[in-house]
Design a protein around this motif. Structure first.
Motif, short mmCIF file in Angstrom:
data_model
loop_
_atom_site.label_atom_id
_atom_site.label_comp_id
_atom_site.label_asym_id
_atom_site.label_seq_id
_atom_site.Cartn_x
_atom_site.Cartn_y
_atom_site.Cartn_z
N ILE A 85 0.81 -1.23 0.00
CA ILE A 85 0.00 0.00 0.00
C ILE A 85 0.84 1.27 0.00
CG2 ILE A 85 -1.89 -1.16 1.19
CD1 ILE A 85 -1.08 0.35 3.74
N TYR A 86 2.15 1.16 0.07
CA TYR A 86 3.00 2.33 0.24
C TYR A 86 3.70 2.75 -1.04
CZ TYR A 86 2.35 1.00 5.11
OH TYR A 86 1.81 0.66 6.32
N GLU A 87 4.03 4.05 -1.10
CA GLU A 87 4.88 4.57 -2.16
C GLU A 87 5.79 5.63 -1.55
OE1 GLU A 87 2.30 6.17 -5.15
OE2 GLU A 87 1.68 7.87 -3.94
N ALA A 88 6.88 5.91 -2.24
CA ALA A 88 7.85 6.89 -1.75
C ALA A 88 7.23 8.29 -1.72
CB ALA A 88 9.09 6.90 -2.64
N ASP A 89 7.67 9.08 -0.77
CA ASP A 89 7.22 10.46 -0.64
C ASP A 89 8.45 11.30 -0.32
OD1 ASP A 89 6.19 12.79 1.35
OD2 ASP A 89 4.61 12.26 -0.07
N PRO A 90 8.68 12.40 -1.04
CA PRO A 90 9.91 13.18 -0.83
C PRO A 90 9.98 13.88 0.53
CG PRO A 90 8.45 14.30 -2.38
CD PRO A 90 7.85 12.95 -2.11
N ILE A 91 8.85 14.07 1.18
CA ILE A 91 8.86 14.79 2.46
C ILE A 91 8.84 13.85 3.65
CG2 ILE A 91 7.59 16.44 3.90
CD1 ILE A 91 6.65 17.73 1.25
N ARG A 92 7.94 12.84 3.64
CA ARG A 92 7.83 11.98 4.80
C ARG A 92 8.32 10.56 4.56
NH1 ARG A 92 1.60 10.93 5.59
NH2 ARG A 92 1.31 10.63 3.40
N CYS A 93 9.15 10.37 3.58
CA CYS A 93 9.76 9.08 3.23
C CYS A 93 8.80 8.16 2.50
CB CYS A 93 10.34 8.36 4.43
SG CYS A 93 11.67 9.27 5.23
N TYR A 94 7.61 7.95 3.05
CA TYR A 94 6.63 7.12 2.38
C TYR A 94 5.23 7.55 2.78
CZ TYR A 94 6.18 4.54 6.77
OH TYR A 94 5.96 4.19 8.08
N ARG A 95 4.26 7.15 1.97
CA ARG A 95 2.85 7.43 2.24
C ARG A 95 2.03 6.31 1.63
NH1 ARG A 95 0.93 11.96 -2.20
NH2 ARG A 95 1.16 10.60 -3.99
N VAL A 96 0.74 6.34 1.88
CA VAL A 96 -0.15 5.38 1.24
C VAL A 96 -0.28 5.81 -0.22
CG1 VAL A 96 -2.47 4.40 1.26
CG2 VAL A 96 -1.36 4.98 3.42
#
Length: 158
Positions: free
Chosen positions: A49-60
């Motif tokens: 369910i996760y993907e990379a996020d530039p601010i919080r490392c990962y998100r849904v």
């Protein structure tokens, strides 16, 4: 000297036997879990369910639909284009808040996300549906992300 070699061989045999027993137990438990739930237990701990996020490392993941099943519960996850949990309609929040809207932001890990609960029964949805403010429409934005600690959430809020 022969006694030392014998002890080393015995210790090596015990270590290999213990590793083999642990491996067999793990395989049996994985098989039992698969037979009772229909999936492997490692997928329960690492749902896709996760993907990379530039601010919080990962998100849904954004624009996502997923059914999570365990032997304890089954629930559906729907997200909008920002990876925020929504109902099946994938509701999008406007970037700018209208003056007639009262917004509440909920952040936290799995309990804030509503892990294991249908969207309609998550506490953020219950607050949104139950809270009335005269002259305002209430919007509760659920930023909860399972397995994400407060440091990453605070970084995103900043």
């Amino acid at each position: 000297m022969a006694s030392q070699t014998s002890k080393s061989k015995t210790l090596l045999f015990v270590a290999i036997t213990m590793a083999f027993v642990v491996l067999v137990i793990e395989i049996l438990l994985q098989g039992f879990y698969f037979a009772t739930v229909g999936d492997f237990i490692f997928r329960r701990a690492l749902p896709p369910i996760y993907e990379a996020d530039p601010i919080r490392c990962y998100r849904v993941k954004a624009d996502f639909e997923y059914t999570h099943r365990t032997n304890e519960f089954e629930f559906e996850i729907h997200t909008n284009s920002h990876g925020l949990r929504t109902g099946p309609d994938h509701y999008e929040y406007s970037e700018e808040k209208d003056p007639d809207v009262y917004r509440i932001l909920i952040t936290g890990p799995s309990f804030a996300f509503g892990w294991g609960a249908r969207y309609e029964m998550s506490y953020s949805t219950l607050i949104e549906r139950g809270l009335t403010i005269p002259g305002k429409r209430v919007e509760v934005i659920n930023l909860g992300t399972p397995s994400q600690g407060p440091a990453h959430q605070l970084c995103w809020l900043k």
